[in-house]
Design a protein around this motif. Structure first.
Motif, PDB file in Angstrom:
ATOM      1  N   VAL A  69      46.312  35.439  36.689  1.00  0.00           N
ATOM      2  CA  VAL A  69      45.814  34.571  37.764  1.00  0.00           C
ATOM      3  C   VAL A  69      44.844  33.554  37.148  1.00  0.00           C
ATOM      4  CG1 VAL A  69      44.441  34.507  39.880  1.00  0.00           C
ATOM      5  CG2 VAL A  69      46.144  36.326  39.548  1.00  0.00           C
ATOM      6  N   ASN A  89      39.390  30.173  33.967  1.00  0.00           N
ATOM      7  CA  ASN A  89      39.211  31.623  33.909  1.00  0.00           C
ATOM      8  C   ASN A  89      40.541  32.267  34.231  1.00  0.00           C
ATOM      9  OD1 ASN A  89      36.040  31.030  35.228  1.00  0.00           O
ATOM     10  ND2 ASN A  89      36.333  32.133  33.308  1.00  0.00           N
ATOM     11  N   LEU A  91      42.287  35.888  35.262  1.00  0.00           N
ATOM     12  CA  LEU A  91      42.159  37.277  35.715  1.00  0.00           C
ATOM     13  C   LEU A  91      43.487  37.984  35.439  1.00  0.00           C
ATOM     14  CD1 LEU A  91      40.412  35.426  37.805  1.00  0.00           C
ATOM     15  CD2 LEU A  91      40.232  37.533  39.094  1.00  0.00           C
ATOM     16  N   VAL A  93      45.582  40.881  36.558  1.00  0.00           N
ATOM     17  CA  VAL A  93      45.646  41.752  37.737  1.00  0.00           C
ATOM     18  C   VAL A  93      46.855  42.676  37.595  1.00  0.00           C
ATOM     19  CG1 VAL A  93      45.885  41.803  40.254  1.00  0.00           C
ATOM     20  CG2 VAL A  93      44.562  39.972  39.162  1.00  0.00           C
ATOM     21  N   ILE A 106      41.715  44.346  39.031  1.00  0.00           N
ATOM     22  CA  ILE A 106      41.496  43.313  38.012  1.00  0.00           C
ATOM     23  C   ILE A 106      41.216  44.051  36.713  1.00  0.00           C
ATOM     24  CG2 ILE A 106      40.150  41.307  37.316  1.00  0.00           C
ATOM     25  CD1 ILE A 106      39.369  40.938  40.267  1.00  0.00           C
ATOM     26  N   ASN A 107      42.127  43.923  35.786  1.00  0.00           N
ATOM     27  CA  ASN A 107      41.999  44.640  34.531  1.00  0.00           C
ATOM     28  C   ASN A 107      40.923  44.009  33.658  1.00  0.00           C
ATOM     29  OD1 ASN A 107      43.071  44.989  31.536  1.00  0.00           O
ATOM     30  ND2 ASN A 107      43.681  46.760  32.772  1.00  0.00           N
ATOM     31  N   ARG A 108      40.922  42.676  33.612  1.00  0.00           N
ATOM     32  CA  ARG A 108      39.872  41.963  32.880  1.00  0.00           C
ATOM     33  C   ARG A 108      39.816  40.522  33.346  1.00  0.00           C
ATOM     34  NH1 ARG A 108      43.942  43.106  29.261  1.00  0.00           N
ATOM     35  NH2 ARG A 108      44.990  41.360  28.273  1.00  0.00           N
ATOM     36  N   ILE A 109      38.690  39.879  33.061  1.00  0.00           N
ATOM     37  CA  ILE A 109      38.535  38.461  33.366  1.00  0.00           C
ATOM     38  C   ILE A 109      38.073  37.775  32.085  1.00  0.00           C
ATOM     39  CG2 ILE A 109      36.225  38.838  34.359  1.00  0.00           C
ATOM     40  CD1 ILE A 109      36.862  36.455  36.276  1.00  0.00           C
ATOM     41  N   THR A 110      38.725  36.662  31.780  1.00  0.00           N
ATOM     42  CA  THR A 110      38.427  35.978  30.520  1.00  0.00           C
ATOM     43  C   THR A 110      38.168  34.492  30.773  1.00  0.00           C
ATOM     44  OG1 THR A 110      40.749  35.440  30.118  1.00  0.00           O
ATOM     45  CG2 THR A 110      39.973  37.536  29.232  1.00  0.00           C
ATOM     46  N   THR A 111      37.554  33.859  29.782  1.00  0.00           N
ATOM     47  CA  THR A 111      37.443  32.402  29.796  1.00  0.00           C
ATOM     48  C   THR A 111      38.466  31.848  28.806  1.00  0.00           C
ATOM     49  OG1 THR A 111      35.133  32.402  30.465  1.00  0.00           O
ATOM     50  CG2 THR A 111      35.914  30.439  29.338  1.00  0.00           C
ATOM     51  N   ASP A 133      34.840  38.042  28.732  1.00  0.00           N
ATOM     52  CA  ASP A 133      33.513  37.827  29.327  1.00  0.00           C
ATOM     53  C   ASP A 133      32.881  39.144  29.777  1.00  0.00           C
ATOM     54  OD1 ASP A 133      33.473  35.002  29.082  1.00  0.00           O
ATOM     55  OD2 ASP A 133      34.956  34.904  30.665  1.00  0.00           O
TER      56      ASP A 133
END
Lengths: 133, 133, 133
Positions: A69, A89, A91, A93, A106-111, A133
């Motif tokens: 996402v 960003n 996400l 999912v 949400i497994n992870r969120i990155t930039t 992040d």
């Protein structure tokens, strides 16, 4: 700026659908032929369309029911009409079965820092750098 | 409408990256000099760039590993070529350590009503009203 | 492509705010008069504005504190200047009370295939097909 951002938004949307549906080559083609993908999740950078296609194939195989996402897309810096830096960003999912019911997390969120260049008239990613992040 | 929405999308993306990376002044500059931020999460409205900068500085300090994810952006009402109302949803996503592994969660989801005006040729937020949903 | 994608982004944003705030008729009007909504969540397709309005009314009544978060929007195929296929992902995000505190969760994530046509000068959805992922 205007037209470029819109083309880039469209490309990033397509890119997510491509990797999540296993269209590995289509995903790789959002990069330039020698495009590089760098992520702390993986030990080595992935370089060039052949390696990028193999990467996306493996990702789809190992990560069923996963969505990329993409959000907060903006042009961070315009270098020329054919070159810019884009920040977003991402996400990750995932949907899993847990005790008989589905769980979306949400497994992870990155930039994501993308170096875009216009290659043969089309915006492509020359280098992507993922930061956890 | 077209060009305005795109500039606003870009600004909202930049704004999220600004506050989440601690670039407090850059965040404050997405508002007009006398811009106002109203949120039920905070007792008082925040008024003007100096106070907005202090607010963003404190937010970043007190909320590590937090992302403002802006979605569902649309122009709710065009008042003039230099003034419009924009609606969006904002997800506050946080990453924490829990029992040795990372947990990403949506802390809250809000509706954002922005009163945009074109200030010195650039779209800026004159007033933001957050509603907790 | 450029202008169309932007109008569609705006419409999809408005559509989410409409259904989530109970503005059922406004939601139905994002479809053409004979527009069709197909989702595996519901036994039958919903056809035409009257039925779509009733659907959105019931949805809002039965799903308090729910957000439709639209992401990864892209034009999948341009058929003509007045007709295109758009792909997106939709996250259904709900807020509930649990043990005295609020819990925000992604209830489900879907892929949305929209057949857009320009109806009386405005982009509208002729058919929406939801896939549960």
């Amino acid at each position: 700026m205007t037209g470029s951002l819109l083309e880039i938004l469209n490309l990033l949307g397509k890119q997510s659908h491509a990797i999540d549906s296993g269209a590995a080559q289509q995903w790789a083609e959002t990069f330039t032929p020698h495009g590089v993908f760098r992520s702390p999740t993986y030990a080595e950078p992935v370089r060039g369309r052949e390696a990028l296609t193999a990467f996306a194939t493996a990702f789809a195989k190992n990560n069923p029911r996963t969505h990329h996402v993409v959000t907060n897309v903006c042009i961070d810096r315009e270098i020329s009409p054919d070159e810019c830096r884009v920040k977003s960003n991402l996400l990750i999912v995932t949907t899993t079965q847990q005790h008989g019911s589905e769980r979306v997390a949400i497994n992870r969120i990155t930039t994501v820092d993308d170096h875009f260049i216009r290659h043969e008239g089309v915006w492509r990613i020359a280098e992507r750098i993922i930061t956890r992040d």
